[in-house]
Write an enzyme that holds these catalytic residues in place. Structure first.
Site, PDB file in Angstrom:
ATOM      1  N   ARG A  80      11.116   1.853  -8.436  1.00 15.03           N
ATOM      2  CA  ARG A  80      12.513   2.380  -8.420  1.00 15.03           C
ATOM      3  C   ARG A  80      13.445   1.843  -7.532  1.00 15.03           C
ATOM      4  O   ARG A  80      14.602   1.823  -8.026  1.00 15.03           O
ATOM      5  CB  ARG A  80      12.386   4.070  -8.207  1.00 15.03           C
ATOM      6  CG  ARG A  80      13.643   4.545  -8.675  1.00 15.03           C
ATOM      7  CD  ARG A  80      13.762   6.121  -8.629  1.00 15.03           C
ATOM      8  NE  ARG A  80      13.202   6.663  -7.325  1.00 15.03           N
ATOM      9  CZ  ARG A  80      13.047   7.893  -7.178  1.00 15.03           C
ATOM     10  NH1 ARG A  80      12.793   8.843  -8.062  1.00 15.03           N
ATOM     11  NH2 ARG A  80      12.540   8.448  -5.817  1.00 15.03           N
ATOM     12  N   LYS A 183      18.920   4.959  -6.963  1.00 11.56           N
ATOM     13  CA  LYS A 183      18.851   5.985  -5.628  1.00 11.56           C
ATOM     14  C   LYS A 183      19.808   5.141  -4.837  1.00 11.56           C
ATOM     15  O   LYS A 183      19.268   4.559  -3.806  1.00 11.56           O
ATOM     16  CB  LYS A 183      17.607   6.209  -5.180  1.00 11.56           C
ATOM     17  CG  LYS A 183      17.417   7.556  -4.373  1.00 11.56           C
ATOM     18  CD  LYS A 183      16.009   7.916  -4.357  1.00 11.56           C
ATOM     19  CE  LYS A 183      15.846   8.887  -3.266  1.00 11.56           C
ATOM     20  NZ  LYS A 183      16.416  10.122  -3.234  1.00 11.56           N
ATOM     21  N   GLU A 219      21.183  17.542 -13.212  1.00 12.84           N
ATOM     22  CA  GLU A 219      20.056  17.633 -12.416  1.00 12.84           C
ATOM     23  C   GLU A 219      20.633  18.563 -11.242  1.00 12.84           C
ATOM     24  O   GLU A 219      21.983  18.662 -10.865  1.00 12.84           O
ATOM     25  CB  GLU A 219      19.346  16.414 -11.974  1.00 12.84           C
ATOM     26  CG  GLU A 219      20.326  15.491 -10.982  1.00 12.84           C
ATOM     27  CD  GLU A 219      19.475  14.256 -10.857  1.00 12.84           C
ATOM     28  OE1 GLU A 219      18.329  14.164 -10.293  1.00 12.84           O
ATOM     29  OE2 GLU A 219      20.395  13.252 -10.672  1.00 12.84           O
TER      30      GLU A 219
HETATM   31  N1  PLP Z   1      17.130  13.596  -8.186  1.00 15.65           N
HETATM   32  C1  PLP Z   1      18.105  13.119  -7.079  1.00 15.65           C
HETATM   33  C2  PLP Z   1      19.280  12.975  -7.337  1.00 15.65           C
HETATM   34  C3  PLP Z   1      17.270  12.852  -5.968  1.00 15.65           C
HETATM   35  O1  PLP Z   1      17.799  12.429  -4.888  1.00 15.65           O
HETATM   36  C4  PLP Z   1      15.693  13.031  -5.942  1.00 15.65           C
HETATM   37  C5  PLP Z   1      15.016  12.819  -4.876  1.00 15.65           C
HETATM   38  O2  PLP Z   1      14.432  11.737  -4.619  1.00 15.65           O
HETATM   39  C6  PLP Z   1      14.947  13.618  -6.958  1.00 15.65           C
HETATM   40  C7  PLP Z   1      15.779  13.886  -8.249  1.00 15.65           C
HETATM   41  C8  PLP Z   1      13.637  13.720  -7.365  1.00 15.65           C
HETATM   42  O3  PLP Z   1      12.888  12.433  -7.230  1.00 15.65           O
HETATM   43  P1  PLP Z   1      11.631  12.134  -6.604  1.00 15.65           P
HETATM   44  O4  PLP Z   1      10.954  13.251  -7.206  1.00 15.65           O
HETATM   45  O5  PLP Z   1      11.183  10.787  -7.231  1.00 15.65           O
HETATM   46  O6  PLP Z   1      11.578  12.335  -5.359  1.00 15.65           O
HETATM   47  C1  COI Z   2      13.970  12.998  -1.752  1.00 15.12           C
HETATM   48  O1  COI Z   2      13.393  14.003  -2.326  1.00 15.12           O
HETATM   49  O2  COI Z   2      13.030  12.196  -1.532  1.00 15.12           O
HETATM   50  C2  COI Z   2      15.192  12.730  -1.551  1.00 15.12           C
HETATM   51  O3  COI Z   2      15.556  11.569  -1.310  1.00 15.12           O
HETATM   52  C3  COI Z   2      16.115  13.929  -1.695  1.00 15.12           C
HETATM   53  C4  COI Z   2      17.035  13.905  -0.593  1.00 15.12           C
HETATM   54  C5  COI Z   2      16.504  14.237   0.616  1.00 15.12           C
HETATM   55  C6  COI Z   2      18.165  12.909  -0.756  1.00 15.12           C
END
Ligand code: PLP
Ligand code: COI
Length: 338
Positions: A80, A183, A219
């Site tokens: 990612r 991200k 989201e």
């Molecule tokens: N959506 C956003 C905007 C986020 O910052 C995060 C955190 O990383 C997620 C979703 C969840 O992603 P993940 O499950 O890969 O941490």
């Molecule tokens: C995560 O879940 O790792 C995130 O990056 C969410 C937040 C702390 C930005």
């Protein structure tokens, strides 16, 4: 170091011993090296400071009952981060180097991996920035990758409890064809005003709608959204949300539990039909939603009248945590045991 009260940890920054860094120059990444400094020496014209050439990741390492440390799905984070790099024209950090750097950062800070019983974990934060001097708007020639770690407790201070979230129709986080699927820091800067307003009003997060039509669920602040009804796990398909690795994992676990899975547009009125709803992410894990307030429409959608998490949220949460802490078999090769 002062003794850490592991079970009282919040989601914050605590200094650890080392971080790992790599630099991109002349088209090549250097071998990751260890640093004990918390600071970067940056050029004042670095592209990350002016034009937002920046991407980050978030993943976790867990200490099991057996004392071993397990890192969850780091390859997915590596991939990612490469997608994020392409999205804002940065040099991609190689997957193998990412894995090596993450493992090194965790190992070097082993004493900060919280004990099994605490329910806390070690948050791993990789960062990629454009560092060469630039005044014109164009991609940098040099980049720095850093990974640091910090022990954390729950992202939402309530832990595994339901919390209310809010829809503010006057804010968007990401454009329909913008950077929502990667991200990058700009997405989070764009979410601060609405996020702070939500916190001041007692909500744990903002639930964003699709920016074009304001008809569909996108989201939740730092997490993906899912709803449960009729033994089905339903989560948005959208061009402006982050592909959550936690959500992808929950989809698999939901299928294993015999639930159907639907990934599709979720019209906002459908909120009224869900038996349960939750936010999911690395930091959030599963944070069940108590209710959604659609302020402008003066409407509330309540999922938990008694404030308790729903049974499916609870089951998925337990299943995910069991794999992460090594209490359940890792059937899908998600875990790297150190
Ligand atoms: N959506 C956003 C905007 C986020 O910052 C995060 C955190 O990383 C997620 C979703 C969840 O992603 P993940 O499950 O890969 O941490
Ligand atoms: C995560 O879940 O790792 C995130 O990056 C969410 C937040 C702390 C930005």
């Amino acid at each position: 170091m002062d003794a850490i009260n592991w079970s009282e940890l919040t989601f914050g920054y605590l200094k650890t011993d080392y971080n790992v860094r790599s630099h991109y120059r002349d088209g090549k990444w250097s071998d990751p090296e260890i640093s004990d400094s918390e600071f970067l020496n940056l050029h004042i014209a670095s592209s990350c400071l002016h034009y937002g050439q920046e991407a980050f990741e978030g993943l976790k390492a867990f200490r099991g009952k057996d004392g071993k440390i397990r890192i969850f799905r780091m390859r997915d984070n590596a991939l990612r981060m490469q997608a994020s790099a392409r999205g804002v024209m940065m040099a991609e950090f190689p997957v193998e180097l990412f894995e090596k750097a993450v493992v090194e950062a965790v190992k070097r800070n082993e004493r900060f991996v919280p004990p099994y019983e605490s329910g806390a974990s070690l948050y791993v934060r990789p960062l990629l920035i454009g560092t060469s001097a630039q005044v014109g708007v164009k991609p940098a020639r040099e980049y720095t990758f850093v990974v640091f770690v910090t022990p954390v407790g729950p992202y939402f201070k309530e832990g595994f409890k339901t919390t209310p979230v809010v829809i503010y129709r006057e804010y968007d986080r990401a454009a329909p064809l913008g950077t929502g699927t990667i991200k990058v820091g700009g997405n989070y800067a764009a979410s601060l005003v609405a996020g702070e307003k939500a916190h001041e009003n007692g909500y744990s997060a903002v639930l964003y709608l699709d920016a074009r039509e304001k008809k569909y669920i996108d989201e939740c602040g730092p997490a993906n959204f899912f709803g449960i009804k009729n033994n089905t796990y339903i989560t948005p398909q959208s061009t402006s949300i982050l592909p959550s690795i936690t959500n992808k994992s929950l989809i698999q676990l939901a299928e294993d539990e015999g639930l159907s899975v639907e990934r599709r547009s979720i019209p906002i009125e459908e909120l009224g039909t869900f038996e349960e709803a939750g936010m999911c992410g690395t930091a959030a894990v599963i944070s069940p939603i108590q209710r959604v307030d659609d302020v402008a429409e003066n409407k509330s959608y309540v999922f938990s009248a008694d404030g308790k998490p729903g049974v499916i949220c609870e089951k998925l949460y337990q299943k995910l945590r069991a794999i992460q802490y090594g209490d359940a078999p890792d059937n899908y090769g998600w875990v790297t045991v150190l």
